[in-house]
Design a protein around this motif. Structure first.
Motif, short mmCIF file in Angstrom:
data_model
loop_
_atom_site.label_atom_id
_atom_site.label_comp_id
_atom_site.label_asym_id
_atom_site.label_seq_id
_atom_site.Cartn_x
_atom_site.Cartn_y
_atom_site.Cartn_z
N VAL A 371 2.19 -2.26 20.21
CA VAL A 371 2.69 -2.41 21.59
C VAL A 371 3.40 -3.88 21.78
CG1 VAL A 371 1.76 -2.68 23.94
CG2 VAL A 371 0.24 -1.52 22.50
N ILE A 372 4.53 -3.52 22.39
CA ILE A 372 5.37 -4.54 22.54
C ILE A 372 5.27 -5.20 24.03
CG2 ILE A 372 7.76 -5.33 22.36
CD1 ILE A 372 8.54 -3.00 20.89
N PHE A 373 4.96 -6.51 24.12
CA PHE A 373 4.90 -7.20 25.33
C PHE A 373 6.02 -8.08 25.51
CE2 PHE A 373 0.72 -6.27 23.81
CZ PHE A 373 0.09 -5.62 24.72
N THR A 374 6.44 -7.92 26.65
CA THR A 374 7.63 -8.87 27.09
C THR A 374 7.40 -9.62 28.34
OG1 THR A 374 9.32 -7.17 26.30
CG2 THR A 374 10.13 -9.00 27.76
N ALA A 375 7.46 -10.98 28.47
CA ALA A 375 7.09 -11.79 29.66
C ALA A 375 8.61 -12.32 30.27
CB ALA A 375 6.64 -13.23 29.10
N SER A 376 8.72 -12.04 31.60
CA SER A 376 9.77 -12.20 32.42
C SER A 376 9.28 -13.45 33.17
CB SER A 376 10.06 -11.22 33.11
OG SER A 376 10.58 -9.97 32.41
N VAL A 377 10.17 -14.56 33.00
CA VAL A 377 9.82 -15.75 33.90
C VAL A 377 10.89 -15.94 34.95
CG1 VAL A 377 9.40 -18.14 33.54
CG2 VAL A 377 8.87 -16.80 31.82
N SER A 378 10.42 -16.43 36.10
CA SER A 378 11.19 -16.69 37.42
C SER A 378 10.77 -17.75 37.89
CB SER A 378 11.42 -15.26 38.19
OG SER A 378 10.33 -14.90 38.67
N GLY A 379 11.65 -18.35 38.87
CA GLY A 379 11.49 -19.44 39.71
C GLY A 379 11.92 -20.74 39.15
N ALA A 380 11.60 -21.98 39.49
CA ALA A 380 12.28 -23.28 38.84
C ALA A 380 11.72 -23.42 37.64
CB ALA A 380 11.72 -24.34 40.03
N THR A 381 12.20 -23.56 36.43
CA THR A 381 11.57 -23.75 35.09
C THR A 381 12.77 -24.61 34.65
OG1 THR A 381 13.18 -21.99 34.22
CG2 THR A 381 11.04 -21.35 35.05
N SER A 382 12.13 -25.55 33.84
CA SER A 382 12.96 -26.64 32.60
C SER A 382 12.83 -25.59 31.37
CB SER A 382 12.10 -27.71 32.55
OG SER A 382 10.74 -27.67 32.06
N THR A 383 13.21 -26.31 30.27
CA THR A 383 13.41 -25.77 28.86
C THR A 383 11.90 -25.09 28.48
OG1 THR A 383 14.85 -27.20 28.22
CG2 THR A 383 13.80 -26.12 26.64
N ILE A 384 11.84 -23.87 28.28
CA ILE A 384 10.55 -23.21 27.81
C ILE A 384 10.41 -23.75 26.51
CG2 ILE A 384 9.22 -21.13 27.71
CD1 ILE A 384 10.74 -19.93 29.92
N LEU A 385 9.24 -23.92 26.27
CA LEU A 385 8.85 -24.67 24.86
C LEU A 385 8.25 -23.39 24.05
CD1 LEU A 385 7.64 -28.42 25.48
CD2 LEU A 385 9.85 -27.47 24.71
N ALA A 386 7.22 -22.72 24.64
CA ALA A 386 6.34 -21.85 23.87
C ALA A 386 5.58 -20.94 24.99
CB ALA A 386 5.31 -22.49 23.07
N TYR A 387 5.34 -19.56 24.30
CA TYR A 387 4.48 -18.63 25.00
C TYR A 387 3.38 -18.27 24.32
CZ TYR A 387 9.11 -17.22 27.03
OH TYR A 387 10.53 -17.37 27.81
N GLN A 388 2.19 -18.61 25.00
CA GLN A 388 0.90 -18.52 24.38
C GLN A 388 0.11 -17.37 24.84
OE1 GLN A 388 -0.77 -22.34 25.75
NE2 GLN A 388 0.20 -23.40 24.35
N TRP A 389 0.12 -16.21 23.93
CA TRP A 389 -0.42 -15.06 24.16
C TRP A 389 -1.85 -14.87 23.78
CZ3 TRP A 389 2.94 -11.62 26.31
CH2 TRP A 389 4.30 -11.78 26.06
N THR A 390 -2.71 -14.16 24.74
CA THR A 390 -3.85 -13.70 24.31
C THR A 390 -4.16 -12.13 24.40
OG1 THR A 390 -4.75 -16.00 24.96
CG2 THR A 390 -6.59 -14.11 24.86
N PHE A 391 -4.80 -11.48 23.45
CA PHE A 391 -4.85 -10.10 23.59
C PHE A 391 -6.50 -9.76 23.33
CE2 PHE A 391 -0.70 -10.92 21.26
CZ PHE A 391 0.13 -10.48 22.30
#
Length: 446
Positions: A371-391
């Motif tokens: 299964v492929i999971f894609t995270a879409s981020v919106s709103g006020a953000t700075s530089t994104i450092l990491a995506y921490q996933w839990t399955f």
């Protein structure tokens, strides 16, 4: 005696008729008994949005799993801890819901789940499961407040709380005047108030109250349109402060007349996050500029700056460290000692977490399917450092990526909860959650 015999004979025939019809009545009643969830079932509730417009609707998803286990999503605490400035946005409580570990199988197709709500209505009230899941609509009915939705079947139930509806969904209100500066003799300007939810989206159908300390408003109240904006007109012959109010949340805008010295100050037309530089532009009139000996700025947070004898438009930057609404003013002093002050307002927002939405492909996989999971981020953000996933129940169970995609495989059948935390270089982290439903058949949907 003859009469008694006839009566007894009639009674006997009636008794036989009753016996003959009894089985038919019994089976008819059984056919009407709804299929309910068996013992040990866990119901999970999810809302497609944490807020609902005043005359809007959202989708509610319920999943029923046999032999599941429950956990409760904690409620985000409200900030700040100190008293808030009027009009200052706060972080709201997020909907609290019951989730399932998925340690079981979906209930039988056609199982009836019934819904109730403390506000608005649910359509349909009774829904039958397909692969353990039902989808219904929450409709606000033009009422404002916080809704609690309950789903139950058999002995199983779940609640979704803190669903904000109508004016209760208003997180902040922003107000502008077009034009913000009128001729020296006065004039008319359009006042526009935008009502936003916590994600920054406009909220439709919300009543907005307008007041002015000078001049006259064409309307004291107006409802927001489809983009979340309510408007009225102001006619003024003096400097005027207009205040808007939405369910206790306020904002102000200053409408000025052209100054004799020609001094002016303009700021950003949208809200700026705390810690971000704000640029103001200070100008002076062409003719009287030679008579101005000094222009000073008061940023409204206790900070001041002197620009000296400027003769052209001058940009000035300032950083606000706290959220709130600030009145920034520029004061021009002529050689004769005459002073004139103009002002503008700026709204400073707290550093809010970004909104995160997870998309799964496929959403109904079979055991062992990637299964492929894609995270879409919106709103006020700075530089994104990491995506921490839990399955939940997945392989791997956790993973950290620098990109917004991750993959996992799962065993067994039933519901699995997937979460991701998006970590920024500055500002709070954002969290997202989604659910997949593992199928026992061949092939998942794309």
């Amino acid at each position: 005696m003859l009469a008694q015999s006839k009566s007894s004979a009639w009674a006997g025939r009636a008794g036989l008729a009753a016996v003959a019809f009894l089985p038919i009545m019994f089976f008819s009643a059984c056919d009407k008994v709804p299929l309910l969830a068996p013992g040990g079932t866990v119901i999970s509730l999810f809302a497609t949005s944490s807020t609902v417009p005043l005359n809007g609707e959202i989708e509610i998803v319920a999943t029923a799993i046999e032999n599941g286990t429950t956990s409760t999503t904690p409620t985000t605490p409200t900030t700040p801890t100190t008293p808030a400035t009027p009009g200052t946005p706060t972080t709201p409580t997020t909907p609290t819901t019951t989730s399932s570990s998925g340690a079981g199988t979906p209930v039988q197709n056609g199982t009836v789940i019934t819904f109730t709500t403390t506000l608005g209505r649910i359509e349909p009230v009774d829904a039958r499961t397909q692969n353990g899941q039902v989808r219904v609509r929450f409709i606000s009915n033009g009422q404002s407040g916080t809704a609690t939705i309950t789903a139950f079947s058999g002995g199983a139930s779940a609640k979704l709380e803190n669903l904000r509806v109508g004016t209760a969904a208003a997180e902040r209100v922003l107000v502008t005047a077009t034009p913000a500066v009128l001729p020296p003799s006065g004039g008319t300007t359009e006042i526009a108030a935008r009502v936003e939810d916590v994600s920054g989206a406009g909220i439709a159908g919300v009543p907005v109250s307008f007041t002015a300390d000078q001049g006259q408003l064409a309307a004291g109240t107006a409802n927001t349109d489809s983009s979340g904006v309510a408007k009225t007109m102001l006619t003024a012959t003096r400097n005027t402060i207009v205040t808007v109010n939405v369910a206790g949340k306020t904002a102000t805008v200053n409408v000025n007349l052209n100054a004799r010295t020609g001094v002016s100050i303009t700021g950003p037309t949208t809200a700026i996050a705390a810690g971000t530089p704000v640029t103001f532009t200070v100008g002076v009139g062409a003719a009287p500029a030679t008579n101005i000996r000094d222009v000073s700025i008061d940023f409204g947070d206790g900070s001041r700056s002197s620009l000296g004898a400027i003769s052209t438009s001058t940009p000035v930057q300032h950083i606000y460290t706290e959220e709130g609404s600030y009145r920034a003013s520029a004061t021009a002093t002529e050689a004769s000692g005459f002073t004139e002050t103009v002002a503008t307002f700026v709204t400073i927002l707290p550093q809010q977490p970004p909104s995160v939405i997870i998309q799964a492909a496929p959403t109904n996989p079979v055991p062992g399917q990637t299964v492929i999971f894609t995270a879409s981020v919106s709103g006020a953000t700075s530089t994104i450092l990491a995506y921490q996933w839990t399955f939940e129940g997945g392989s791997p169970a956790t993973v950290t990526t620098t990109g917004n995609r991750a993959t996992a495989t799962f065993t067994g059948t039933g519901t699995r909860v997937i979460t991701v935390r998006v970590v920024q270089s500055s500002g709070p982290a954002g969290d997202g959650t989604t659910v997949i439903n593992l199928q026992s058949g061949a092939g998942g949907n794309p």
